[in-house]
Design a protein around this motif. Sequence first.
Motif, PDB file in Angstrom:
ATOM      1  N   GLU A 101      24.873  43.600  41.674  1.00 41.63           N
ATOM      2  CA  GLU A 101      24.936  43.881  42.819  1.00 41.63           C
ATOM      3  C   GLU A 101      26.191  43.518  43.546  1.00 41.63           C
ATOM      4  OE1 GLU A 101      21.822  41.685  44.891  1.00 41.63           O
ATOM      5  OE2 GLU A 101      20.327  42.363  43.431  1.00 41.63           O
ATOM      6  N   GLU A 102      26.682  43.958  44.773  1.00 41.83           N
ATOM      7  CA  GLU A 102      27.895  43.671  45.105  1.00 41.83           C
ATOM      8  C   GLU A 102      27.934  42.314  45.699  1.00 41.83           C
ATOM      9  OE1 GLU A 102      31.772  44.657  45.799  1.00 41.83           O
ATOM     10  OE2 GLU A 102      30.339  45.898  44.907  1.00 41.83           O
TER      11      GLU A 102
ATOM     12  N   GLN B 112      19.823  45.593  34.807  1.00 39.19           N
ATOM     13  CA  GLN B 112      20.129  46.667  34.527  1.00 39.19           C
ATOM     14  C   GLN B 112      19.260  47.977  35.467  1.00 39.19           C
ATOM     15  OE1 GLN B 112      20.549  47.886  30.237  1.00 39.19           O
ATOM     16  NE2 GLN B 112      20.504  45.797  29.985  1.00 39.19           N
ATOM     17  N   LEU B 113      18.238  47.431  36.008  1.00 32.38           N
ATOM     18  CA  LEU B 113      17.244  47.982  36.526  1.00 32.38           C
ATOM     19  C   LEU B 113      17.496  48.933  37.719  1.00 32.38           C
ATOM     20  CD1 LEU B 113      14.123  48.896  36.246  1.00 32.38           C
ATOM     21  CD2 LEU B 113      13.664  46.935  37.717  1.00 32.38           C
TER      22      LEU B 113
ATOM     23  N   TYR C  80      18.027  57.484  36.518  1.00 34.02           N
ATOM     24  CA  TYR C  80      17.009  58.145  36.158  1.00 34.02           C
ATOM     25  C   TYR C  80      16.315  59.072  37.234  1.00 34.02           C
ATOM     26  CZ  TYR C  80      11.955  58.420  34.608  1.00 34.02           C
ATOM     27  OH  TYR C  80      10.785  58.843  34.289  1.00 34.02           O
ATOM     28  N   ALA C  81      16.728  58.939  38.425  1.00 32.83           N
ATOM     29  CA  ALA C  81      16.275  59.852  39.365  1.00 32.83           C
ATOM     30  C   ALA C  81      17.217  60.762  39.846  1.00 32.83           C
ATOM     31  CB  ALA C  81      16.044  58.864  40.823  1.00 32.83           C
ATOM     32  N   SER C  82      18.501  60.700  39.264  1.00 31.38           N
ATOM     33  CA  SER C  82      19.612  61.744  39.399  1.00 31.38           C
ATOM     34  C   SER C  82      19.200  63.220  39.151  1.00 31.38           C
ATOM     35  CB  SER C  82      20.988  60.897  38.784  1.00 31.38           C
ATOM     36  OG  SER C  82      20.719  61.204  37.515  1.00 31.38           O
TER      37      SER C  82
ATOM     38  N   GLU D 188      20.516  55.140  45.787  1.00 29.10           N
ATOM     39  CA  GLU D 188      21.005  53.799  45.567  1.00 29.10           C
ATOM     40  C   GLU D 188      20.448  52.514  46.271  1.00 29.10           C
ATOM     41  OE1 GLU D 188      25.271  51.163  44.982  1.00 29.10           O
ATOM     42  OE2 GLU D 188      25.205  53.220  45.494  1.00 29.10           O
ATOM     43  N   LYS D 189      20.251  52.876  47.689  1.00 30.98           N
ATOM     44  CA  LYS D 189      19.751  52.087  48.389  1.00 30.98           C
ATOM     45  C   LYS D 189      18.243  51.892  48.215  1.00 30.98           C
ATOM     46  CE  LYS D 189      22.962  52.322  52.192  1.00 30.98           C
ATOM     47  NZ  LYS D 189      23.545  52.391  53.616  1.00 30.98           N
TER      48      LYS D 189
END
Length: 624
Positions: A224-225, A463-464, A471-473, A484-485
Motif C-alpha cells: 500500500e502507499e 500480494q492480494l 486477476y480482474a483486468s 484498484e480501489k
Amino acid sequence: MFRAISRRFLNTPMNFKKNPTTDFQPVGELSQRQAEKQVRALREGINYHDLRYYVQDDPEIADSVYDRLFQRLQDLENAFPDLKAPDSPTQRVGAEPVPTLEKVEHRAPLQSLQATLEATAVQRFMKNAREKAGKNTINFVVEPKFDGLSVEVVYDSGRFRYGATRGNGNTGEDISHNLKTIRTLPLTLQHRNKAPDTLSVRGEVFIPKQGFTTLNRQRVEYGEEPFANPRNAAAGLMRQYQSRRVAGKPLCIIFYEILAMDEEMPATHQQVLTQLGDWGLKTSPLNKTATTFKDVEHFHRRLNEERDDLDFEIDGIVIKVDDHALRDTLGSRNRSPRWAQAWKFEPRHEITKIQDITVQVGRTGILTPVALLQPVDVGGVTVSRATLHNEHEVHEKDVRVGDYVRVIRAGDVIPEVEERIKKPGRKRCAPFKMPHRCPVCSAKVARDGAYHVCTAGLSCEAQLSGRIKHYASRNAMDIDHLGEKAAEQLVTRELVADIADLYTLKEEDLRQLQGFAERSAAQLRNAIHAAKNPRLDHFLYALGIPHVGRRAAQLLAGEFRTLKRLAHAPLKKIEGISGIGSETASATKNFFADKRNRDVLERLRKMGIHVQPMPKKHGSLSME
C-alpha cells in the motif's frame, strides 16, 4: 462455602490503584450490588493507571496486572450489561461504525495562528505586546508547534461528551468515536468533582515518529502507499467511520488551551497549563516561559537542533502572551489571535534521516527494500519513503537505519535514495539484510537473480490486492467494476483472503465498499460470477505467475491445452517450449508445485470456475 467467599470479597477494600489485587471471585457468584461496586472501583483504578502510564510516563504496575484488571472489567460489563457506560475504559476498543461524520458547532472559535519564518516578525510581535501592556517586560509562554490535527474536546461534569475536528474554525466534524480510542485522552477527568460543569479544551492529535514508522512499514509491506507524513496519517485515522480501525493505532493527544468553561478562566496561560495537567489532560513537557526575544530565540534554535531526535514531529514553536487580560486587549484578527505567533522552522530539503528499512511485497511476490524517511521536501513534494530497489543497491550505497541520506525523485516522480551523507563520529547501525521469510505471510523467500521472492503465491495477503486487480483486468478474467480501489477495500475490510473468496461475496458485503450502493454492488457481484469460464491462456495470465505475461501464457496454453496437463508437466517439457525461458519455466513449475497455490486452485474449481481448454493450434498465436 459460598457465603464465606462472598463475605471475604465483600469485606475486601475495592481499591485498584495501589498494589491492586487480581484474586477475583468468579463473576457468576457476584450479586448486582457487588458487581456495580467492583465495576466502579475498576474504572477508577484503570483510569488512574492510564494516567500514570500514558500521560505521566510513570507506570506503577506491570502490564500483565493492568491487562487482568481490564479483562475483569470487560467480563463484568458483559455479564451485567446494564453496568456498561460510555465513559468506561472498555469503550476505547472501538464502537459500532457511524453512518456519517456529523457537523458540530464549536463552543468557541478554533483560530489559526499567524506564522513566520523571520526572526524580525517575532520581534515585532513581542514589541507590540509590550507596548499594549505599557510595560518593558511581560511574560510569554513558548511551546513546540505540533504537526498534527487540531481538535476541540468537550467535557460535561468531568466526563467526556464529544470531540470534533477544527473544520472551518467555527464548525467541525464529530469524531468522538475515534477520539475515545486514544489512551492519552481521559474519558473521565481527574478530580472531576472539582471540574466545571462544562469544559471545552483544544488539543492536537498526532502520531509519534516510531508509531508512524511502524504504520508505514505495515502499509509498505502490504504493497500500500504509505502516509506522506504523521499529520496526514492522524487526520486520515480520525475521519474513519469505523473506530475499530482506529483502536490500537499509535495516536496521542496534547492539550494546550481552554476554549470555554462555565467558571472563571485562570488569569494566565501558565495557570491554564497547570490546571489541564491537574485534570489529567496531557500537556507538552517542553513548554517554557520567556520574557525576552533572546529567550525565545534560544528555545527556537534548541528545538530546531533537537527536532530530529524528538519522538514527534514539530514544525516550529508557538509564542503566546501569558496574561489573559492582555490577550483580551490585544484581541484578534479575522482568523488568528494577535496574542500568539508561530515561528516555523525552515523545511527539510532533500537531506533526511532513514527511520527504518523495510521490505515491500509486490503483486508477483518480489521483495523490494524501502527506506522509511523522516518526511522531507523534494521538489515541492513531501516524501516519507524511497525505494532502494534490491539488496545489492542497499549494500552498494551502504545505507543503514539512522543514516542521513540525499533523496531525489527519479524521473521527477519516484523517490529514491541517491547517496549517504557521512556523519563522522556517529555510531552506525548494522548493515541491512533481506529477510529469509516473507514479512507478511512468513513463507520462505527464494533468490531469483538480483531479486528475492515470496514463495507463498496466491495465499500471501500482501500480494492480494494487486493480484485481485490483475486477476480482474481486461486481458485476464475481464471483471468489470473491480478496479484498484475496490480491490484494496476488499482486502483491508477482510472480505477477501484469496482470489477464490471473490466468488463468495454477497451484495451486502460489496455495499460496505466506499462508492458502492445497491445497484453498483449488484453489478460487481454479477460481473464476478459472469467470469467463471475463462479460456486457459487468460486464466494463466490472471493467476499472476512470475515471468508469465500474456505472450508466455498463450505459449504455455497452446502447448498443454488444459490446466491439468500444465500443472503436472515436468520442468524439461516446459523449458522445451520455443519462447519460454528457464526463469519462466521454473516460476511456472514452482507455482503449481506449491501446496498453497494448489489449494486456492481447488477452491476456485469448487466455486464453479471451469477453465476452458485451448483450441488446437492453427498457425501462429494472436496476442488477442
